[in-house]
Write an enzyme that holds these catalytic residues in place. Structure first.
Site, PDB file in Angstrom:
ATOM      1  N   LYS A 219     -54.438  80.985  45.655  1.00 41.12           N
ATOM      2  CA  LYS A 219     -55.521  81.645  45.910  1.00 41.12           C
ATOM      3  C   LYS A 219     -56.811  80.727  45.699  1.00 41.12           C
ATOM      4  O   LYS A 219     -56.771  79.413  45.269  1.00 41.12           O
ATOM      5  CB  LYS A 219     -55.683  83.141  45.212  1.00 41.12           C
ATOM      6  CG  LYS A 219     -54.579  83.870  45.903  1.00 41.12           C
ATOM      7  CD  LYS A 219     -54.687  85.325  45.668  1.00 41.12           C
ATOM      8  CE  LYS A 219     -53.869  86.001  46.570  1.00 41.12           C
ATOM      9  NZ  LYS A 219     -53.417  87.304  45.963  1.00 41.12           N
ATOM     10  N   ARG A 259     -45.690  86.470  42.416  1.00 42.37           N
ATOM     11  CA  ARG A 259     -45.563  86.378  43.774  1.00 42.37           C
ATOM     12  C   ARG A 259     -46.041  84.780  44.005  1.00 42.37           C
ATOM     13  O   ARG A 259     -47.193  84.764  44.089  1.00 42.37           O
ATOM     14  CB  ARG A 259     -46.178  87.432  44.502  1.00 42.37           C
ATOM     15  CG  ARG A 259     -46.165  87.334  46.091  1.00 42.37           C
ATOM     16  CD  ARG A 259     -46.933  88.245  46.778  1.00 42.37           C
ATOM     17  NE  ARG A 259     -46.981  88.201  48.077  1.00 42.37           N
ATOM     18  CZ  ARG A 259     -47.652  87.452  48.781  1.00 42.37           C
ATOM     19  NH1 ARG A 259     -48.588  86.426  48.286  1.00 42.37           N
ATOM     20  NH2 ARG A 259     -47.568  87.217  50.159  1.00 42.37           N
TER      21      ARG A 259
END
Ligand code: PMM
Length: 283
Positions: A219, A259
């Site tokens: 991210k 994840r």
């Protein structure tokens, strides 16, 4: 504790590998868009140590537009069916009840809904009927304008309260407590500071009483942390070591699952965290 049928549950955090069957995802858009490439990537992730493979057909990167229902179904269902036939525990990353239903019929063992049931009001009822685990992520609106919603006075408290409200709603729709997994939704209507606060406050979120899933992999906040001296963020694929560090810390703080895009180092990291905890418990 939430368990995924057919999945060996060990005393460690689980690792969910990501297969984005999209042309435009955050860090790997286009790489696994082809059905055969997506299936072989899913199998590779399992060989690398993934406990679950998360198959998604709709990009949620900031600013992304939605795909049609038919397009999403066509992207994910064949991949889920093929991986499930190979014995892989598949989760489906979708905000649509119809996709969740078709995915479970094709063999998916978990529904991962980044909107926590907000995008499609049918979702909780459909998931309740399937009986599979349901990831309820913290979400404040679709990707096209989510950055404008990243406003909090106390992000950990507010995310916790908003998740608790979602839990009440999905329980009222028939989802059972054993199905629920919560996710703070890193990067979804959150800036870097919010993401770090949520990670540091993970143990407060575990107090909600449900397993937690953490999705930090690749991210933007990791790329920003690792920026060049001139401020240029590190490109997505080059923040995987930072993802692994987050995994180790999150697993040690009690995350149920992480994840991630690159599985092998994260599968190692969750084992390190588990050994560390076991040793701590016995001293
Ligand atoms: N992040 C993305 C997609 N799906 N699901 C859950 N439960 N949690 C997340 O943080 C999450 C998710 C976006 O990441 P990608 O487009 O790089 O896969």
């Amino acid at each position: 504790m939430t368990s995924v049928p057919g999945l060996r549950v060990e005393e460690r955090c689980l690792v969910m590998g990501v297969v984005n069957v999209t042309p435009d995802s955050f860090s790997d858009g286009g790489l696994w868009f082809d059905e055969a490439a997506a299936i072989s990537h899913g199998l590779e992730l399992v060989a690398d140590g993934a406990d679950l493979v998360d198959v998604g057909g709709e990009s949620t990167r900031p600013g992304a537009a939605r795909v049609s229902l038919d397009e999403e179904l066509a992207r994910v269902v064949p991949v889920i069916r093929a991986l499930s036939r190979e014995g892989v525990s598949v989760s489906v990353d979708t905000m649509r009840a119809e996709v969740a239903k078709a995915a479970v019929e094709a063999g998916a063992k978990l529904v991962n809904d980044v909107s926590g049931g907000l995008a499609d009001p049918e979702m909780p009822r459909v998931v309740a009927a399937t009986g599979v685990p349901y990831v309820v992520m913290h979400w404040r609106g679709h990707s096209h304008d989510m950055d404008s919603r990243a406003v909090y006075a106390d992000v950990v408290t507010e995310v916790g309260e908003e998740l608790a409200k979602r839990v009440d709603l999905v329980l009222a729709e028939g989802v059972s407590e054993e199905q629920i997994v919560l996710d703070p939704g890193l990067g979804f209507a959150k800036n870097a500071e919010h993401n770090w606060a949520l990670l540091a406050g993970l143990s407060r979120l575990t107090e909600l009483g449900y397993p937690l899933l953490v999705g930090a992999s690749r991210k933007r906040f990791l790329g920003r942390l690792l920026a060049d001296p001139d401020g240029t963020p590190r490109p997505f694929g080059h923040s995987d070591d930072a993802t692994t560090a987050v995994t180790a810390l999150a697993a040690h703080q009690g995350a149920w699952c992480v994840r991630v895009h690159q599985v092998r180092p994260n599968a190692d990291a969750v084992r390190v965290a588990a050994a560390w905890k076991r040793a701590g418990a016995s001293t």
